[in-house]
Scaffold this motif. Structure first.
Motif, PDB file in Angstrom:
ATOM      1  N   ALA A  61     -17.188 -22.747 -21.254  1.00  0.00           N
ATOM      2  CA  ALA A  61     -16.970 -22.637 -22.694  1.00  0.00           C
ATOM      3  C   ALA A  61     -18.301 -22.498 -23.438  1.00  0.00           C
ATOM      4  O   ALA A  61     -18.418 -21.692 -24.370  1.00  0.00           O
ATOM      5  CB  ALA A  61     -16.206 -23.851 -23.204  1.00  0.00           C
ATOM      6  N   SER A  62     -19.301 -23.242 -23.010  1.00  0.00           N
ATOM      7  CA  SER A  62     -20.617 -23.156 -23.651  1.00  0.00           C
ATOM      8  C   SER A  62     -21.252 -21.782 -23.447  1.00  0.00           C
ATOM      9  O   SER A  62     -21.829 -21.210 -24.379  1.00  0.00           O
ATOM     10  CB  SER A  62     -21.553 -24.235 -23.107  1.00  0.00           C
ATOM     11  N   LEU A  63     -21.161 -21.258 -22.230  1.00  0.00           N
ATOM     12  CA  LEU A  63     -21.721 -19.926 -21.954  1.00  0.00           C
ATOM     13  C   LEU A  63     -21.025 -18.849 -22.773  1.00  0.00           C
ATOM     14  O   LEU A  63     -21.676 -17.975 -23.364  1.00  0.00           O
ATOM     15  CB  LEU A  63     -21.602 -19.604 -20.469  1.00  0.00           C
ATOM     16  N   ALA A  64     -19.701 -18.898 -22.819  1.00  0.00           N
ATOM     17  CA  ALA A  64     -18.954 -17.900 -23.580  1.00  0.00           C
ATOM     18  C   ALA A  64     -19.265 -18.002 -25.065  1.00  0.00           C
ATOM     19  O   ALA A  64     -19.468 -16.982 -25.745  1.00  0.00           O
ATOM     20  CB  ALA A  64     -17.459 -18.066 -23.338  1.00  0.00           C
ATOM     21  N   SER A  65     -19.348 -19.215 -25.581  1.00  0.00           N
ATOM     22  CA  SER A  65     -19.655 -19.408 -27.001  1.00  0.00           C
ATOM     23  C   SER A  65     -21.059 -18.912 -27.338  1.00  0.00           C
ATOM     24  O   SER A  65     -21.261 -18.269 -28.366  1.00  0.00           O
ATOM     25  CB  SER A  65     -19.523 -20.886 -27.371  1.00  0.00           C
ATOM     26  N   ALA A  66     -22.013 -19.217 -26.469  1.00  0.00           N
ATOM     27  CA  ALA A  66     -23.389 -18.774 -26.717  1.00  0.00           C
ATOM     28  C   ALA A  66     -23.479 -17.247 -26.721  1.00  0.00           C
ATOM     29  O   ALA A  66     -24.174 -16.661 -27.557  1.00  0.00           O
ATOM     30  CB  ALA A  66     -24.323 -19.356 -25.674  1.00  0.00           C
ATOM     31  N   ALA A  67     -22.769 -16.603 -25.806  1.00  0.00           N
ATOM     32  CA  ALA A  67     -22.808 -15.142 -25.753  1.00  0.00           C
ATOM     33  C   ALA A  67     -22.183 -14.527 -27.003  1.00  0.00           C
ATOM     34  O   ALA A  67     -22.721 -13.566 -27.573  1.00  0.00           O
ATOM     35  CB  ALA A  67     -22.090 -14.642 -24.506  1.00  0.00           C
ATOM     36  N   LEU A  68     -21.067 -15.060 -27.446  1.00  0.00           N
ATOM     37  CA  LEU A  68     -20.421 -14.515 -28.638  1.00  0.00           C
ATOM     38  C   LEU A  68     -21.240 -14.799 -29.897  1.00  0.00           C
ATOM     39  O   LEU A  68     -21.339 -13.935 -30.779  1.00  0.00           O
ATOM     40  CB  LEU A  68     -19.003 -15.064 -28.765  1.00  0.00           C
ATOM     41  N   LEU A  69     -21.833 -15.976 -29.985  1.00  0.00           N
ATOM     42  CA  LEU A  69     -22.697 -16.264 -31.133  1.00  0.00           C
ATOM     43  C   LEU A  69     -23.926 -15.358 -31.132  1.00  0.00           C
ATOM     44  O   LEU A  69     -24.385 -14.905 -32.188  1.00  0.00           O
ATOM     45  CB  LEU A  69     -23.118 -17.733 -31.130  1.00  0.00           C
TER      46      LEU A  69
END
Length: 90
Positions: free
Chosen positions: A57-65
């Motif tokens: 979840a952290s990796l996906a959120s960082a990429a989208l941000l």
């Protein structure tokens, strides 16, 4: 700017969609590689699974941000420097 044909508009739209979809596709591959490279540490399988879910979840959120931040920054630069210049530079 000259008027674009419907076919040209469709092609340009498809290329834009393809580049967005490619980002999300690569994100999933990179996420799996990162988790394989840096395995979670925990004493039980449930703890390891919880850590893995949180990391995903952290990796996906960082990429989208990062994608949103890039759109804002490079969009503002394109307004100032010209879209063609910024598009070629990125």
């Amino acid at each position: 700017m000259p008027e674009l044909s419907p076919r040209t508009r469709a092609i340009v739209t498809a290329v834009g969609f393809l580049s967005d979809a490619y980002d999300l596709f690569i994100l999933n591959i990179a996420k799996e590689l990162i988790i394989d490279e840096f395995p979670p540490v925990g004493s039980t399988a449930e703890e390891r699974e919880a850590i893995t879910s949180g990391r995903e979840a952290s990796l996906a959120s960082a990429a989208l941000l990062g994608a949103i931040a890039g759109q804002l920054v490079f969009g503002a630069l394109a307004d100032q420097l010209g879209r063609r210049f910024v598009f070629v530079a990125t």
